[in-house]
Scaffold this active site. Sequence first.
Site, PDB file in Angstrom:
ATOM      1  N   ASP A 127      -7.186  -4.435  -5.861  1.00 45.08           N
ATOM      2  CA  ASP A 127      -6.818  -4.553  -4.454  1.00 45.08           C
ATOM      3  C   ASP A 127      -8.046  -4.990  -3.668  1.00 45.08           C
ATOM      4  OD1 ASP A 127      -7.978  -2.143  -5.066  1.00 45.08           O
ATOM      5  OD2 ASP A 127      -6.246  -0.948  -4.511  1.00 45.08           O
ATOM      6  N   GLU A 180      -3.287  -0.955   1.118  1.00 48.23           N
ATOM      7  CA  GLU A 180      -3.166   0.202   2.038  1.00 48.23           C
ATOM      8  C   GLU A 180      -1.969   0.033   2.962  1.00 48.23           C
ATOM      9  OE1 GLU A 180      -4.851   2.840   1.727  1.00 48.23           O
ATOM     10  OE2 GLU A 180      -6.638   2.240   0.624  1.00 48.23           O
TER      11      GLU A 180
HETATM   12  C1  LIG Z   1      -4.879   4.778  -3.220  1.00 50.10           C
HETATM   13  C2  LIG Z   1      -4.471   5.105  -1.829  1.00 50.10           C
HETATM   14  O1  LIG Z   1      -5.152   5.844  -1.152  1.00 50.10           O
HETATM   15  N1  LIG Z   1      -3.362   4.514  -1.388  1.00 50.10           N
HETATM   16  C3  LIG Z   1      -2.800   4.740  -0.096  1.00 50.10           C
HETATM   17  C4  LIG Z   1      -1.552   3.940   0.031  1.00 50.10           C
HETATM   18  C5  LIG Z   1      -0.913   4.039   1.396  1.00 50.10           C
HETATM   19  C6  LIG Z   1       0.478   3.539   1.467  1.00 50.10           C
HETATM   20  C7  LIG Z   1       1.088   3.594   2.850  1.00 50.10           C
HETATM   21  N2  LIG Z   1       0.261   2.980   3.861  1.00 50.10           N
HETATM   22  C8  LIG Z   1       1.388   5.041   3.235  1.00 50.10           C
HETATM   23  O2  LIG Z   1       0.566   5.681   3.913  1.00 50.10           O
HETATM   24  O3  LIG Z   1       2.468   5.539   2.881  1.00 50.10           O
HETATM   25  C9  LIG Z   1      -2.496   6.223   0.112  1.00 50.10           C
HETATM   26  O4  LIG Z   1      -2.573   6.673   1.280  1.00 50.10           O
HETATM   27  O5  LIG Z   1      -2.182   6.972  -0.835  1.00 50.10           O
END
Ligand SMILES: CC(=O)N[C@@H](CCC[C@H](N)C(=O)O)C(=O)O
Length: 371
Positions: free
Chosen positions: A66, A125
């Site tokens: 990413d 993200e």
């Molecule tokens: C690895 C990581 O930290 N990913 C994020 C992905 C966020 C997805 C979306 N914006 C949400 O908040 O549902 C995470 O917060 O886990």
Amino acid sequence: MELVKIRRALHQIPEIGFQEVKTQAYLMDIISQFSQERLEIVKWRTGIAVKVLGENPTKLIGWRTDIDALPITEETGLEFQSTHPGFMHACGHDVHMTIAIGLLQKLIEKPINDDVVILFQPAEEGPGGALPFREWLKNEKPDFLPDMISALHIAPELPVGTVGTRPGLLFANTSELFIDLHGKGGHAAFPHLTEDMAVAAASLLMQLQTIVSRNVNPMDSAVLTIGKLSAGTVQNIIAEHARLEGTIRTLNSESMSQMKKRIEAICRAVEEAYICRVNIDYGSSYLEVNNDHVMAEKFLDYASQVPDIQVIRSEAAMTGEDFGYFTEQLPGVMFWAGVASSYGLHHAKLNPNEQVLTFMPDFLHGFFLEL
Ligand SMILES: CC(=O)N[C@@H](CCC[C@H](N)C(=O)O)C(=O)O
């Protein structure tokens, strides 16, 4: 190429989902400095797919990194800290990208039999780049769609040299959550003539927190986090607008629908109780990350034989990852890679140990030879 230098340069130019313009240009510049003989390169929006041709290919192995950052103001005080005020690589994607560059270099120097495609994917993200990137590859560039795929995520809580994963479910099913409340604001001295959206939002926030404790089966797991709450304009005006921004996490889609139903019921009750309009927007949602059993066991086996690497069988986590859209259709494995930072993911002081850059590209090159 000096990977630390690359990581620090990327760290200075954090950009959020689908705005990774400087990041893409920087990556393209680095990639252009390699011998192009074995490379095929395509751009997709702010992302890039780079194929490295193998010696005697029978399949196309995928690696995904990413490339986006977060809207966080960095507080590390590092000499190479973000030059984009209000934005930071606080989830380690600068490290992920650099490892991918290191891997690319290794594959060019020491080609393996199979072809490898490295996907530099935007918007992990939010709002999610994996699904549209996957669909674009399928429809427009099928020669770049891998037969299998893997990826890593830095783990600040693990020592450098430790890697961990598990077969099956690794990460949660997620949905963003944005709730707007609109009512009649007014003068602070005449609350009886208004409907106060700050009070309505506060009540809503507390009620939402009962969903996990009272509605979700205790033997299941779920998270509802409101990460941002805002209301009003100044101290002596009753707020006519409030907004809650958060995320919902579950281990399966049935629990996700059940939680959404409860959120909607509570919002309807708040509308009634606080005489206001409540609008819910679920933003983007990600599928859970399901590791392929064979690939995950192969990874764990391989890693346990690499000198100086410690391997753990991880627990599933409520982290979200749009890599789940790849594992939905391709055999895949994602794993944690320790970077020993005292501050965790999404923290303004996250400071991954760059030692991970010294061995991870070699480690991955070795893993690809096993696939
Ligand atoms: C690895 C990581 O930290 N990913 C994020 C992905 C966020 C997805 C979306 N914006 C949400 O908040 O549902 C995470 O917060 O886990």
